[in-house]
Design a protein around this motif. Structure first.
Motif, PDB file in Angstrom:
ATOM      1  N   TYR A   1       0.826  -1.210   0.000  1.00  0.00           N
ATOM      2  CA  TYR A   1       0.000   0.000   0.000  1.00  0.00           C
ATOM      3  C   TYR A   1       0.859   1.258   0.000  1.00  0.00           C
ATOM      4  CZ  TYR A   1      -3.285   3.527   1.745  1.00  0.00           C
ATOM      5  OH  TYR A   1      -4.044   4.656   1.907  1.00  0.00           O
ATOM      6  N   ASP A   2       1.942   1.259   0.762  1.00  0.00           N
ATOM      7  CA  ASP A   2       2.800   2.447   0.877  1.00  0.00           C
ATOM      8  C   ASP A   2       3.458   2.823  -0.446  1.00  0.00           C
ATOM      9  OD1 ASP A   2       2.170   2.650   3.540  1.00  0.00           O
ATOM     10  OD2 ASP A   2       3.980   1.628   4.245  1.00  0.00           O
ATOM     11  N   GLN A   3       3.519   1.903  -1.388  1.00  0.00           N
ATOM     12  CA  GLN A   3       4.161   2.178  -2.671  1.00  0.00           C
ATOM     13  C   GLN A   3       3.174   2.614  -3.753  1.00  0.00           C
ATOM     14  OE1 GLN A   3       7.302  -0.910  -3.665  1.00  0.00           O
ATOM     15  NE2 GLN A   3       6.399  -1.901  -1.845  1.00  0.00           N
ATOM     16  N   LEU A   4       1.892   2.670  -3.414  1.00  0.00           N
ATOM     17  CA  LEU A   4       0.893   3.075  -4.394  1.00  0.00           C
ATOM     18  C   LEU A   4       0.913   4.581  -4.600  1.00  0.00           C
ATOM     19  CD1 LEU A   4      -2.172   0.909  -3.239  1.00  0.00           C
ATOM     20  CD2 LEU A   4      -0.465   0.354  -4.979  1.00  0.00           C
ATOM     21  N   THR A   5       0.426   5.006  -5.755  1.00  0.00           N
ATOM     22  CA  THR A   5       0.250   6.438  -5.994  1.00  0.00           C
ATOM     23  C   THR A   5      -0.852   6.969  -5.090  1.00  0.00           C
ATOM     24  OG1 THR A   5      -1.395   6.082  -7.727  1.00  0.00           O
ATOM     25  CG2 THR A   5       0.928   6.123  -8.405  1.00  0.00           C
ATOM     26  N   ASP A   6      -0.948   8.288  -4.988  1.00  0.00           N
ATOM     27  CA  ASP A   6      -2.021   8.867  -4.172  1.00  0.00           C
ATOM     28  C   ASP A   6      -3.383   8.446  -4.692  1.00  0.00           C
ATOM     29  OD1 ASP A   6      -0.180  10.105  -2.567  1.00  0.00           O
ATOM     30  OD2 ASP A   6      -0.246  12.020  -3.648  1.00  0.00           O
ATOM     31  N   GLU A   7      -3.504   8.399  -6.037  1.00  0.00           N
ATOM     32  CA  GLU A   7      -4.776   7.954  -6.606  1.00  0.00           C
ATOM     33  C   GLU A   7      -5.049   6.501  -6.246  1.00  0.00           C
ATOM     34  OE1 GLU A   7      -2.378   9.436  -8.197  1.00  0.00           O
ATOM     35  OE2 GLU A   7      -3.224  11.372  -8.822  1.00  0.00           O
ATOM     36  N   GLY A   8      -3.987   5.696  -6.264  1.00  0.00           N
ATOM     37  CA  GLY A   8      -4.150   4.290  -5.927  1.00  0.00           C
ATOM     38  C   GLY A   8      -4.549   4.093  -4.473  1.00  0.00           C
ATOM     39  N   LYS A   9      -4.020   4.933  -3.584  1.00  0.00           N
ATOM     40  CA  LYS A   9      -4.377   4.839  -2.173  1.00  0.00           C
ATOM     41  C   LYS A   9      -5.821   5.264  -1.940  1.00  0.00           C
ATOM     42  CE  LYS A   9       0.317   5.509  -0.468  1.00  0.00           C
ATOM     43  NZ  LYS A   9       1.269   6.401   0.235  1.00  0.00           N
ATOM     44  N   ASN A  10      -6.256   6.278  -2.696  1.00  0.00           N
ATOM     45  CA  ASN A  10      -7.651   6.717  -2.567  1.00  0.00           C
ATOM     46  C   ASN A  10      -8.611   5.652  -3.093  1.00  0.00           C
ATOM     47  OD1 ASN A  10      -6.956   9.195  -1.450  1.00  0.00           O
ATOM     48  ND2 ASN A  10      -6.785  10.180  -3.462  1.00  0.00           N
ATOM     49  N   TYR A  11      -8.124   4.875  -4.055  1.00  0.00           N
ATOM     50  CA  TYR A  11      -8.944   3.796  -4.620  1.00  0.00           C
ATOM     51  C   TYR A  11      -8.243   2.483  -4.300  1.00  0.00           C
ATOM     52  CZ  TYR A  11     -11.760   1.199  -8.027  1.00  0.00           C
ATOM     53  OH  TYR A  11     -12.613   0.299  -8.625  1.00  0.00           O
ATOM     54  N   PHE A  12      -8.164   2.178  -3.006  1.00  0.00           N
ATOM     55  CA  PHE A  12      -7.343   1.060  -2.553  1.00  0.00           C
ATOM     56  C   PHE A  12      -7.775  -0.230  -3.228  1.00  0.00           C
ATOM     57  CE2 PHE A  12      -4.400  -1.271  -0.492  1.00  0.00           C
ATOM     58  CZ  PHE A  12      -4.809  -2.058   0.571  1.00  0.00           C
ATOM     59  N   TRP A  13      -6.792  -0.944  -3.742  1.00  0.00           N
ATOM     60  CA  TRP A  13      -7.089  -2.073  -4.609  1.00  0.00           C
ATOM     61  C   TRP A  13      -7.717  -3.256  -3.890  1.00  0.00           C
ATOM     62  CZ3 TRP A  13      -4.021  -6.254  -3.274  1.00  0.00           C
ATOM     63  CH2 TRP A  13      -2.860  -5.959  -2.547  1.00  0.00           C
ATOM     64  N   VAL A  14      -7.497  -3.429  -2.574  1.00  0.00           N
ATOM     65  CA  VAL A  14      -8.121  -4.558  -1.886  1.00  0.00           C
ATOM     66  C   VAL A  14      -9.638  -4.408  -1.873  1.00  0.00           C
ATOM     67  CG1 VAL A  14      -8.406  -5.723   0.324  1.00  0.00           C
ATOM     68  CG2 VAL A  14      -6.116  -5.163  -0.488  1.00  0.00           C
ATOM     69  N   GLU A  15     -10.105  -3.168  -1.561  1.00  0.00           N
ATOM     70  CA  GLU A  15     -11.551  -2.945  -1.580  1.00  0.00           C
ATOM     71  C   GLU A  15     -12.130  -3.164  -2.977  1.00  0.00           C
ATOM     72  OE1 GLU A  15      -9.474  -1.127   0.167  1.00  0.00           O
ATOM     73  OE2 GLU A  15     -10.358  -0.533   2.093  1.00  0.00           O
ATOM     74  N   SER A  16     -11.414  -2.689  -3.980  1.00  0.00           N
ATOM     75  CA  SER A  16     -11.928  -2.851  -5.344  1.00  0.00           C
ATOM     76  C   SER A  16     -11.904  -4.319  -5.766  1.00  0.00           C
ATOM     77  CB  SER A  16     -11.104  -2.005  -6.330  1.00  0.00           C
ATOM     78  OG  SER A  16      -9.754  -2.438  -6.392  1.00  0.00           O
ATOM     79  N   MET A  17     -10.913  -5.058  -5.307  1.00  0.00           N
ATOM     80  CA  MET A  17     -10.859  -6.474  -5.661  1.00  0.00           C
ATOM     81  C   MET A  17     -11.949  -7.270  -4.949  1.00  0.00           C
ATOM     82  SD  MET A  17      -6.875  -7.536  -6.189  1.00  0.00           S
ATOM     83  CE  MET A  17      -6.284  -6.930  -4.608  1.00  0.00           C
ATOM     84  N   GLU A  18     -12.337  -6.836  -3.747  1.00  0.00           N
ATOM     85  CA  GLU A  18     -13.445  -7.503  -3.073  1.00  0.00           C
ATOM     86  C   GLU A  18     -14.724  -7.315  -3.878  1.00  0.00           C
ATOM     87  OE1 GLU A  18     -15.294  -8.069   1.359  1.00  0.00           O
ATOM     88  OE2 GLU A  18     -14.651  -6.055   0.802  1.00  0.00           O
ATOM     89  N   SER A  19     -14.934  -6.105  -4.385  1.00  0.00           N
ATOM     90  CA  SER A  19     -16.112  -5.848  -5.215  1.00  0.00           C
ATOM     91  C   SER A  19     -16.072  -6.684  -6.484  1.00  0.00           C
ATOM     92  CB  SER A  19     -16.202  -4.359  -5.561  1.00  0.00           C
ATOM     93  OG  SER A  19     -16.367  -3.582  -4.398  1.00  0.00           O
ATOM     94  N   ASP A  20     -14.880  -6.781  -7.081  1.00  0.00           N
ATOM     95  CA  ASP A  20     -14.734  -7.577  -8.299  1.00  0.00           C
ATOM     96  C   ASP A  20     -15.019  -9.047  -8.013  1.00  0.00           C
ATOM     97  OD1 ASP A  20     -13.657  -8.145 -11.094  1.00  0.00           O
ATOM     98  OD2 ASP A  20     -12.278  -9.306  -9.855  1.00  0.00           O
ATOM     99  N   PHE A  21     -14.512  -9.561  -6.885  1.00  0.00           N
ATOM    100  CA  PHE A  21     -14.736 -10.963  -6.535  1.00  0.00           C
ATOM    101  C   PHE A  21     -16.223 -11.238  -6.339  1.00  0.00           C
ATOM    102  CE2 PHE A  21     -15.228 -14.336  -3.354  1.00  0.00           C
ATOM    103  CZ  PHE A  21     -14.564 -15.369  -3.994  1.00  0.00           C
ATOM    104  N   LEU A  22     -16.906 -10.331  -5.635  1.00  0.00           N
ATOM    105  CA  LEU A  22     -18.343 -10.499  -5.431  1.00  0.00           C
ATOM    106  C   LEU A  22     -19.076 -10.509  -6.763  1.00  0.00           C
ATOM    107  CD1 LEU A  22     -20.888 -10.681  -3.723  1.00  0.00           C
ATOM    108  CD2 LEU A  22     -20.816  -8.186  -3.464  1.00  0.00           C
ATOM    109  N   GLY A  23     -18.697  -9.593  -7.651  1.00  0.00           N
ATOM    110  CA  GLY A  23     -19.346  -9.540  -8.962  1.00  0.00           C
ATOM    111  C   GLY A  23     -19.143 -10.819  -9.751  1.00  0.00           C
ATOM    112  N   ARG A  24     -17.925 -11.336  -9.740  1.00  0.00           N
ATOM    113  CA  ARG A  24     -17.649 -12.575 -10.474  1.00  0.00           C
ATOM    114  C   ARG A  24     -18.404 -13.752  -9.862  1.00  0.00           C
ATOM    115  NH1 ARG A  24     -12.974 -14.541 -10.087  1.00  0.00           N
ATOM    116  NH2 ARG A  24     -11.991 -13.151  -8.569  1.00  0.00           N
TER     117      ARG A  24
END
Length: 426
Positions: A304-327
């Motif tokens: 997480y500490d190596q992500l861009t500011d945009e990446g931190k605002n859109y943290f990928w774990v939360e987005s991947m949870e949404s993607d997993f639920l959708g799939r």
């Protein structure tokens, strides 16, 4: 530790141990047996399963014959891909061996092994990696390669083995690598609990003449209804298995008196292991927090500490949870739709995403229902099968044959309901 170089060691093995490679292997041991009177915990069953598989692969190597060294896989180009050692036998099949003597290069060797196995799958269409034996000869010092090894061996079902080379009194040996017990405890603490289960339900109406309630049938649904709902569950389980999703799948139907009050009394329940659970991993003012081991949270924090500011605002774990639920929803919905195809038009479906613990403890959804056959997939199936095997080995099964234990709801439920229990996190 080897003082000899990798190339010389490779040449030594090929020139001196073409037909008795197995004679160099040391350190084989039998899996530990559970000594308690109570049922063994999940981490013990996982370890037993993995170590039995390691020993099975070892036994297959007894007749291994090395048939090539530096085997080229790509003839064109200035730098063809080369396999250190290549062999085969009637028990081990295609066998690929990669040698590395340092921690710095063992990760690369492990990655190359997986790529080589994929290459042979393309050369022989229809073959999967479980038919190819991959051997990594390396120190097994790095945490990354240890993690990857357990992942491939346990979760991905690869036929893979790690051997650690060393020299003693002028002789070379290959010691079997058995992952530490803490690896399996990590799986249990981080996967087998309610916080890591995502639940999806698909409900639909009665279909007169095809899927009817128990009214007029002595309190049980007609056999054709039971067969239909079980077939749907089985089809969904096969779909999830193919997508690598670890889940429990079963169908329920409200009791006859209650069914008339619900427009959708038939429900397919899928409880799947959610690798991206927000309860397990989330952010709080730049910190990674959650109900997980501190070591794992620290690893995610480092990413997480190596992500861009945009990446931190859109943290990928939360987005991947949404993607997993959708799939997960799409896979279950599409398979149920396929099963309910008919000449009279689409059947109405109602999709739900209830809390797994809440559903398990709901009187309406878990008690006042006919709960039909339960099908398990992936690691959940493997753990359940280990439970069955353990019970027969101890003489604690009340049925005659194992097939009687594969899908009965109460048997699966009794074992899998314990996955909600969670030891305190250290």
């Amino acid at each position: 530790m080897l003082e000899i170089g990798e190339n010389k060691f490779r040449d030594y093995l090929f020139e001196n141990h073409k037909e008795d490679f197995f004679s160099l292997v040391v350190g084989r041991r039998e899996p530990k047996e559970w000594v308690g009177d109570d049922f063994p915990p999940v981490h013990f069953l996982l370890q037993r399963k993995a170590e039995r598989k390691i020993n099975e692969i070892l036994d297959q190597l007894e007749v291994l014959v090395l048939t090539a060294k530096e085997l080229r896989l790509e003839q064109s180009g200035p730098h063809p891909t080369r396999i250190d050692l290549f062999g085969c036998s009637e028990s081990s099949g295609i066998t690929i061996i990669e040698l590395k003597k340092s921690e710095q290069t063992e990760r690369q060797a492990f990655t190359e092994l997986l790529a080589y196995a994929n290459h042979f799958c393309s050369v022989f269409p229809g073959v999967n990696e479980s038919a190819i034996t991959s051997l990594l000869v390396a120190p097994m010092k790095g945490r990354t390669v240890k993690d990857a090894y357990v992942q491939e061996l346990l979760l991905n079902g690869k036929n893979i083995l790690a051997l650690m080379p060393f020299e003693k009194e002028g002789r070379f040996f290959l010691e079997v690598f058995y992952p530490e017990a803490s690896y399996y405890q990590w799986f249990e603490n981080n996967i087998f609990n309610d916080h890591s289960m995502m639940c999806v339900t698909i409900s639909f109406p009665l279909l007169p003449g095809w899927i009817d309630s128990d009214i007029g049938c002595a309190g049980s649904p007609p056999q054709y209804t039971v067969d239909a709902l079980n077939q749907i569950s089985n089809a969904v389980a096969h779909k999830l298995e193919g997508q690598g999703i670890h889940a429990i799948v079963y169908a329920t139907q409200k009791w006859g008196e209650m069914a008339s009050f619900f427009p959708y009394p038939n429900t397919l329940v899928v409880a799947a292991m959610n690798p991206f659970s927000s309860v397990r991993t989330t952010t709080d003012k730049g910190r990674i927090v959650g109900r997980s081991a501190q070591g794992r949270l620290a690893q995610v924090q480092a990413i997480y500490d190596q992500l861009t500011d945009e990446g931190k605002n859109y943290f990928w774990v939360e987005s991947m949870e949404s993607d997993f639920l959708g799939r997960l929803i799409r896979a279950v919905r599409d398979q149920v739709k396929l099963c309910l195809l008919n000449n009279n038009g689409e059947v109405d479906l109602e999709i739900g995403i209830p809390d797994w613990y809440g559903l398990k403890t709901s009187m309406v959804d878990a008690v006042f229902t006919h709960n039909l056959e339960a099908y398990t997939t992936g690691l959940l199936r493997e753990i359940y099968l280990e439970n069955i095997t353990y019970g027969f080995e101890r003489g604690e099964q009340s049925v005659m044959f194992g097939y009687q234990m594969l899908t009965p709801f109460l048997a699966v439920w009794e074992i899998c309901r314990g996955f909600g229990y969670e030891e305190p996190i250290e």
